[in-house]
Design an enzyme around this catalytic site. Structure first.
Site, PDB file in Angstrom:
ATOM      1  N   TYR A 153      36.508  45.260  36.506  1.00 49.75           N
ATOM      2  CA  TYR A 153      38.192  45.499  36.482  1.00 49.75           C
ATOM      3  C   TYR A 153      37.623  46.350  37.340  1.00 49.75           C
ATOM      4  O   TYR A 153      38.103  46.759  37.808  1.00 49.75           O
ATOM      5  CB  TYR A 153      38.677  45.819  35.359  1.00 49.75           C
ATOM      6  CG  TYR A 153      40.029  47.063  35.689  1.00 49.75           C
ATOM      7  CD1 TYR A 153      41.232  46.049  36.466  1.00 49.75           C
ATOM      8  CD2 TYR A 153      40.491  48.024  35.985  1.00 49.75           C
ATOM      9  CE1 TYR A 153      41.894  46.243  36.569  1.00 49.75           C
ATOM     10  CE2 TYR A 153      41.240  48.493  36.020  1.00 49.75           C
ATOM     11  CZ  TYR A 153      42.633  47.953  36.755  1.00 49.75           C
ATOM     12  OH  TYR A 153      43.310  48.236  37.289  1.00 49.75           O
ATOM     13  N   LYS A 157      38.782  47.090  41.290  1.00 53.10           N
ATOM     14  CA  LYS A 157      39.730  47.694  42.364  1.00 53.10           C
ATOM     15  C   LYS A 157      38.297  49.009  42.924  1.00 53.10           C
ATOM     16  O   LYS A 157      38.688  49.040  44.121  1.00 53.10           O
ATOM     17  CB  LYS A 157      40.054  49.038  41.716  1.00 53.10           C
ATOM     18  CG  LYS A 157      41.220  48.183  40.300  1.00 53.10           C
ATOM     19  CD  LYS A 157      41.887  46.881  41.107  1.00 53.10           C
ATOM     20  CE  LYS A 157      43.227  47.319  40.329  1.00 53.10           C
ATOM     21  NZ  LYS A 157      44.446  46.210  41.630  1.00 53.10           N
TER      22      LYS A 157
END
Length: 250
Positions: A153, A157
């Site tokens: 994750y 990002k």
């Protein structure tokens, strides 16, 4: 009104940060396309906004679905798209990095990263023809100061943050501004996944203790930042990673 008669697409607007952004934009005069994978959620938010809001159902990681969604927005609002907010996102559970399966990894990258490519491909030509526009990508403090257990994750990002800066350079000649907003963890539907433990007051307190201003982010925090960056007040701001984090990344 700071966004009077502007046409905005907000992805993942059926709840959380996206819902807050869509409603804030509408309060400031924008015509808003509330886009979400869940038709019922998009319809609820559009109904609550009223006025010129429309609900649009789309899978942000699927090219044909994104194309249909953008054409639906253009048909509803006279062909214009002035603002695009790439807010839709997902995560994997906070866990040992090698325990994340390949299907989950692909889903995270598809929703968080590929979606920006797909929407840029559809929306940027519209903005270019109109003489400019604004793209806001919802990144994360995870791409600036990663937390353990969320490596894939975090990487997605990080890609969002870097893409925003790179696209700002590519699109600047067309007067299209691109910025990333980087929220700290908020009380959204993904909170328990981010924490990797049950969402209890005790577990929340552990994470809040890492945020100098002493609370998680709220939808209105992100919406206010998005409003500023989408407005003409920010006409000379492009390519920034804008932390909305209570000091988390200091």
């Amino acid at each position: 009104m700071r966004l009077k008669d502007k046409v905005a697409i907000v992805t993942g607007a059926g709840s959380g940060f996206g819902e807050g952004i869509a409603k804030r934009f509408a309060q400031e005069g924008a015509k808003v396309a509330v886009l979400d994978l869940r038709a019922d959620a998009a319809e609820r938010v559009a109904r609550e906004i009223g006025g010129d809001a429309i609900a649009v159902t789309a899978d942000v990681g699927d090219g044909p679905s994104v194309h249909r969604a953008v054409e639906q927005v253009r048909a509803a609002f006279g062909g214009r798209i002035d603002i695009l907010v790439n807010n839709a996102g997902t995560t994997h559970r906070n866990q040992p990095v090698l325990d994340v399966d390949e299907e989950t990894f692909d889903r995270v990258m598809r929703v968080n990263v590929k979606s920006i490519y797909l929407f840029a491909r559809e929306v940027v030509p519209v903005m270019r023809e109109a003489g400019g526009g604004v793209i806001l990508n919802i990144g994360s403090t995870a791409g600036l100061r990663p937390r353990p257990g969320l490596s894939w994750y975090n990487a997605s990002k990080g890609a969002v943050n870097v893409m925003s800066k790179s696209l700002a350079l590519d699109f600047a000649p067309w007067k299209i501004r691109v910025n990333a907003i980087c929220p700290v963890m908020g009380a959204t539907g993904l909170l328990s996944e981010f924490m990797g433990v049950p969402d209890t007051p005790e577990n929340r307190a552990k994470f809040v203790s890492t945020i100098p201003l002493g609370r998680m982010s709220r939808a209105e925090d992100i919406a206010n930042a998005a409003l500023y960056l989408a407005s003409d007040e920010a006409e000379f701001i492009t390519g920034v990673e804008f932390p909305v984090d209570g000091g988390r990344t200091v």
